[in-house]
Design a protein around this motif. Sequence first.
Motif, mmCIF file in Angstrom:
data_model
loop_
_atom_site.group_PDB
_atom_site.id
_atom_site.type_symbol
_atom_site.label_atom_id
_atom_site.label_comp_id
_atom_site.label_asym_id
_atom_site.label_seq_id
_atom_site.Cartn_x
_atom_site.Cartn_y
_atom_site.Cartn_z
ATOM 1 N N GLN A 128 1.046 11.525 -10.552
ATOM 2 C CA GLN A 128 0.338 12.799 -10.457
ATOM 3 C C GLN A 128 1.200 13.965 -10.922
ATOM 4 O O GLN A 128 0.693 14.932 -11.496
ATOM 5 C CB GLN A 128 -0.106 13.032 -9.008
ATOM 6 N N GLN A 129 2.521 13.865 -10.671
ATOM 7 C CA GLN A 129 3.416 14.944 -11.088
ATOM 8 C C GLN A 129 4.795 14.358 -11.358
ATOM 9 O O GLN A 129 5.698 14.460 -10.533
ATOM 10 C CB GLN A 129 3.487 16.034 -10.003
ATOM 11 N N PRO A 130 4.984 13.709 -12.516
ATOM 12 C CA PRO A 130 6.247 13.020 -12.786
ATOM 13 C C PRO A 130 7.474 13.930 -12.709
ATOM 14 O O PRO A 130 8.522 13.508 -12.212
ATOM 15 C CB PRO A 130 6.056 12.472 -14.205
ATOM 16 N N LEU A 131 7.367 15.157 -13.198
ATOM 17 C CA LEU A 131 8.526 16.050 -13.176
ATOM 18 C C LEU A 131 8.908 16.421 -11.760
ATOM 19 O O LEU A 131 10.092 16.444 -11.400
ATOM 20 C CB LEU A 131 8.247 17.305 -14.010
ATOM 21 N N LEU A 132 7.916 16.716 -10.951
ATOM 22 C CA LEU A 132 8.187 17.038 -9.549
ATOM 23 C C LEU A 132 8.842 15.851 -8.857
ATOM 24 O O LEU A 132 9.822 15.998 -8.118
ATOM 25 C CB LEU A 132 6.888 17.423 -8.839
ATOM 26 N N PHE A 133 8.297 14.666 -9.112
ATOM 27 C CA PHE A 133 8.787 13.470 -8.432
ATOM 28 C C PHE A 133 10.240 13.176 -8.820
ATOM 29 O O PHE A 133 11.109 13.032 -7.954
ATOM 30 C CB PHE A 133 7.896 12.274 -8.774
ATOM 31 N N ASP B 159 12.640 4.673 -14.861
ATOM 32 C CA ASP B 159 12.193 3.387 -14.354
ATOM 33 C C ASP B 159 11.238 3.669 -13.204
ATOM 34 O O ASP B 159 11.049 4.822 -12.806
ATOM 35 C CB ASP B 159 13.396 2.564 -13.887
ATOM 36 N N ASP B 160 10.646 2.618 -12.667
ATOM 37 C CA ASP B 160 9.802 2.765 -11.485
ATOM 38 C C ASP B 160 10.669 2.504 -10.260
ATOM 39 O O ASP B 160 11.018 1.350 -9.982
ATOM 40 C CB ASP B 160 8.644 1.764 -11.544
ATOM 41 N N PRO B 161 11.049 3.548 -9.516
ATOM 42 C CA PRO B 161 11.958 3.375 -8.381
ATOM 43 C C PRO B 161 11.244 3.088 -7.063
ATOM 44 O O PRO B 161 11.879 3.097 -6.000
ATOM 45 C CB PRO B 161 12.656 4.734 -8.311
ATOM 46 N N THR B 162 9.932 2.839 -7.107
ATOM 47 C CA THR B 162 9.179 2.774 -5.855
ATOM 48 C C THR B 162 9.535 1.553 -5.011
ATOM 49 O O THR B 162 9.328 1.576 -3.793
ATOM 50 C CB THR B 162 7.667 2.797 -6.121
ATOM 51 N N PHE C 276 12.894 12.896 -5.973
ATOM 52 C CA PHE C 276 13.400 11.531 -6.004
ATOM 53 C C PHE C 276 14.711 11.356 -5.238
ATOM 54 O O PHE C 276 14.859 10.446 -4.418
ATOM 55 C CB PHE C 276 13.579 11.070 -7.455
ATOM 56 N N GLU C 277 15.662 12.223 -5.484
ATOM 57 C CA GLU C 277 16.980 12.039 -4.878
ATOM 58 C C GLU C 277 16.918 12.121 -3.354
ATOM 59 O O GLU C 277 17.561 11.340 -2.653
ATOM 60 C CB GLU C 277 17.954 13.082 -5.422
ATOM 61 N N GLU D 4 0.832 -1.206 0.000
ATOM 62 C CA GLU D 4 0.000 0.000 0.000
ATOM 63 C C GLU D 4 0.870 1.261 0.000
ATOM 64 O O GLU D 4 0.575 2.240 -0.704
ATOM 65 C CB GLU D 4 -0.918 -0.001 1.218
ATOM 66 N N PHE D 5 1.951 1.233 0.761
ATOM 67 C CA PHE D 5 2.872 2.363 0.775
ATOM 68 C C PHE D 5 3.490 2.564 -0.606
ATOM 69 O O PHE D 5 3.591 3.698 -1.105
ATOM 70 C CB PHE D 5 3.961 2.125 1.819
ATOM 71 N N GLN D 6 3.900 1.471 -1.244
ATOM 72 C CA GLN D 6 4.456 1.578 -2.589
ATOM 73 C C GLN D 6 3.446 2.180 -3.550
ATOM 74 O O GLN D 6 3.813 2.999 -4.412
ATOM 75 C CB GLN D 6 4.910 0.203 -3.089
ATOM 76 N N GLN D 7 2.185 1.805 -3.409
ATOM 77 C CA GLN D 7 1.168 2.337 -4.306
ATOM 78 C C GLN D 7 0.986 3.843 -4.125
ATOM 79 O O GLN D 7 0.764 4.571 -5.094
ATOM 80 C CB GLN D 7 -0.161 1.613 -4.094
ATOM 81 N N THR D 8 1.103 4.326 -2.885
ATOM 82 C CA THR D 8 1.012 5.782 -2.676
ATOM 83 C C THR D 8 2.162 6.496 -3.380
ATOM 84 O O THR D 8 1.981 7.598 -3.914
ATOM 85 C CB THR D 8 1.014 6.135 -1.183
ATOM 86 N N LEU D 9 3.337 5.872 -3.394
ATOM 87 C CA LEU D 9 4.472 6.463 -4.109
ATOM 88 C C LEU D 9 4.212 6.476 -5.608
ATOM 89 O O LEU D 9 4.536 7.457 -6.298
ATOM 90 C CB LEU D 9 5.748 5.680 -3.807
ATOM 91 N N ARG D 10 3.648 5.397 -6.123
ATOM 92 C CA ARG D 10 3.350 5.347 -7.559
ATOM 93 C C ARG D 10 2.322 6.403 -7.945
ATOM 94 O O ARG D 10 2.432 7.041 -9.000
ATOM 95 C CB ARG D 10 2.838 3.956 -7.932
ATOM 96 N N GLN D 11 1.320 6.593 -7.112
ATOM 97 C CA GLN D 11 0.333 7.632 -7.389
ATOM 98 C C GLN D 11 0.971 9.013 -7.355
ATOM 99 O O GLN D 11 0.693 9.864 -8.206
ATOM 100 C CB GLN D 11 -0.803 7.530 -6.372
ATOM 101 N N ARG D 12 1.861 9.223 -6.395
ATOM 102 C CA ARG D 12 2.569 10.510 -6.304
ATOM 103 C C ARG D 12 3.413 10.746 -7.549
ATOM 104 O O ARG D 12 3.445 11.858 -8.094
ATOM 105 C CB ARG D 12 3.441 10.501 -5.050
ATOM 106 N N LEU D 13 4.069 9.685 -8.023
ATOM 107 C CA LEU D 13 4.885 9.797 -9.230
ATOM 108 C C LEU D 13 4.025 10.180 -10.432
ATOM 109 O O LEU D 13 4.376 11.092 -11.201
ATOM 110 C CB LEU D 13 5.600 8.462 -9.463
#
Length: 410
Positions: free
Chosen positions: A59-64, A287-290, A69-70, A48-57
């Motif tokens: 929703q705003q890929p550039l921000l993420f 890539d998907d770093p979640t 990300f770093e 579930e935590f990983q899914q919240t990260l994927r949704q965050r990614l």
Amino acid sequence: MPHGKAGAQADDSSKLQPSDFRQLWLLDSEVTFLNHGSFGACPIPVLEFQQTLRQRLEQQPLLFFSRDFETLLDETRQTLAKFVGSASEDLVFVPNATTGVNAVLRSLPFTPNDELLTTNQEYNACRNALDFVAERTGATVVIADVPYPIASADQVIEPILQAVSSKTRLALLDHITSQTGLVLPIARLVQALTQRGVETLVDGAHAPGMVPLSLHDIGATYYTGNCHKWLCSPKGAAFLYVQRDRQDAIRPLTISHGANSPRRVGVAPLGEGRSRFQLEFDWMGTDDPTAYLSVAKAIEWMGLLLPGGWAELRANNRDKAIAARTLLCDLLQVEPPCPEEMLGSLATIPLPDGSYTQLQNALWDEFQIEVPIVPYPNPPKRLVRISAQLYNTLDQYAYLGRSLLTLFAN
């Protein structure tokens, strides 16, 4: 912190039984799952935590990727570094331990005068990588024969050290063997090899979360371990440790922006630089770093499941593996093939000779038991390898034993 129904149960984990812990995983309740060691299993709250990260990614890929990300990666790396006993500057994330082994082996400039030392129990994928590099460079692979069954850890050290010569450049060693489930005396081995001038690459695929781990104390030149097995992170998360003075030589399998980044130490303004080691491994392309970013959550979550935290969790799993091995050895009337001090939360039991594929398929088709039957050392010799995680019960191992006896009688 824990989420939902699973979280509420974990908050009162001192009252949970193994059958209750199973509800914290998505595992099929109709399957007797005794194979945590192959691919692990990720608890529901961590997924579930990983899914919240994927949704965050999304929703705003550039921000993420460009801004967040770093920092997120560094935070989870610091948690992991503390857990495995190293400085965070010496760790990078990789998808799995096999990738970590390949990155090291394919970075080092071997010659036809070099010998690459490993054992007869080295994990097949990593042995293939060693053979591939040897074929391309002309180096020679030397195999130390570690016995199995085995009476003591000294029987591991002696053949390995006897195989060392003046040409030995690198030793590739498992911390915990995949086929036989042996916990090798890795700190003693590394120390002895280092004294002989041999660099060490430790394949610690099973070690994080199974045994106490201090990379600083082990002292290996290179060490790689999976997070998706006994740490129970999502699939696709592992780490590579490289000693500080060797990092400039180790490159990822994918060369990308980090190779000429202006942010490198010595190029960027004072205080803003990062090592090429981390710049290259931290970003090898989109890539998907979640999975990486969920490792700290997995460490936190699993550490909450028992009152004694990770120390109690490791001891619980080890005690269960030993009890299960005793039960199965008694049922099958065989002698334990190694001393208890060489076990973690994996154990293997010798079986009568026969087809390993037929037996494994029959256990699944007729009894819905998921457990590996290992051809070792060569067919028709075979072993059954059991894993022990919180959700397993001794009744499941007894069911496995009875099922094996039924199949052997037919």
